[in-house]
Motif scaffolding. Sequence first.
Motif, PDB file in Angstrom:
ATOM      1  N   ALA A  11       0.827  -1.206   0.000  1.00 54.23           N
ATOM      2  CA  ALA A  11       0.000   0.000   0.000  1.00 54.23           C
ATOM      3  C   ALA A  11       0.864   1.261   0.000  1.00 54.23           C
ATOM      4  N   THR A  12       2.010   1.208   0.669  1.00 51.85           N
ATOM      5  CA  THR A  12       2.858   2.412   0.734  1.00 51.85           C
ATOM      6  C   THR A  12       3.444   2.781  -0.621  1.00 51.85           C
ATOM      7  N   VAL A  13       3.511   1.821  -1.551  1.00 52.71           N
ATOM      8  CA  VAL A  13       4.051   2.127  -2.882  1.00 52.71           C
ATOM      9  C   VAL A  13       2.966   2.074  -3.962  1.00 52.71           C
ATOM     10  N   GLY A  14       1.724   1.842  -3.565  1.00 48.82           N
ATOM     11  CA  GLY A  14       0.629   1.840  -4.520  1.00 48.82           C
ATOM     12  C   GLY A  14       0.610   0.645  -5.440  1.00 48.82           C
ATOM     13  N   ALA A  15       1.260  -0.461  -5.029  1.00 50.87           N
ATOM     14  CA  ALA A  15       1.282  -1.661  -5.866  1.00 50.87           C
ATOM     15  C   ALA A  15       0.002  -2.471  -5.680  1.00 50.87           C
TER      16      ALA A  15
END
Length: 400
Positions: free
Chosen positions: A143-147
Amino acid sequence: MALSSDSAVSLEAALPLLSLRSQAIQESQIREASRYCQKFGALNLAQGLPDFAAPEALKAAACAAIREDHNQYCDPWGLEALRVALAEKLQRDNGLTVDPETQITVSCGATEGLNLALMALLNPGDEVLIFEPFYENYLPNLATVGAVPRFLELSPPEWAVTSEMLDQVFSDQLKVVILNTPANPTGKVWNRAELELLAQYCQKYNVYVVTDEIYESIVYEGEHISLLGLPGMQDRTVLVNGFSKTFCVTGWRLGYTVASPKLTAAMRRIHDFLTICAPAPLQHAALAALALGTDYYQQLAADYRRKRDLLFPVLQKIGLNPVLPAGAYYIWTDSSPLAAEANTAAYRLAQEARVAAVPGYCFVRPQRSTVNGLRFCFAKQDSTLTEASERLLQFAGVSS
């Protein structure tokens, strides 16, 4: 002047929305299970932290490092002596030849190491394969990298991986695979044939692998094999490991990554501006950990095997159908004998048996409507496991 309650509400309503990543991340159910231990006076077999002491040599080395004033920033990539010692360890234990100057980075725990790898490899919208059940952190990490996570469900008791299964999930859109061996929460140890199969698919589809090997020294059946050492995987694998589990120092937050020079350089640029460096005195102390020798690792695995074999038959007796782990220090069980859904089962166990386990929901994809699973941690003193066993047997009305 303090704002009135009405003013505070109107101000909050006028503020911009928080980021999507912050809204996508839920609180840890593992830490939540630890919190309600105190409420019910339950024994904590939930969170993966030992309730016994770290080796005396490590504690003495940490105290000495602080007294010797190793208290300022050190090399962001990691203390040079520690990187050299890690390279020697990787050669001895994993058969890996790596350059400590260009391929090893000391991080603030394996958690930061994993995040560094994902931040270096992924853009928003990139797809990542996770094997289910999986360690709770992986979804927040993505979630922190939007994957975008993609899931492959494995089945007990073998948790086997086949080419037919990989055919279903590999595609040209896949960018990264997260691999955990030995695995949390299942205790699965990937065998060589499975790793070679995964390597073939990663090379065919041009996919990277981030391999979480934090439990590498805790193996009961099979052997630990690092994917980084397989042919064709040196440039597409990031090995993540740390000192927390092997040396009983989960609070030290000391980990490391191993990757190709190109990947390492990318991760180091992020690491430098994210945390600057891992705790300097503890890096000096970690040298004492790596000097403990093979006897320490053999005894570690033997001690955890004994603890596993103490708790496992009790979970069998009370009808939770446990799966015997081949590695790590967790036992996965069925929660359905206690309740229709795992959260209720875990809460009931903590309240009535006064033993806390982690509900299976935090180890599976959010879209799953029903999960039957509990994870028990046996990284505890024998006396803690004995008391937990007595409470479980009494709760179930089963004689010891």
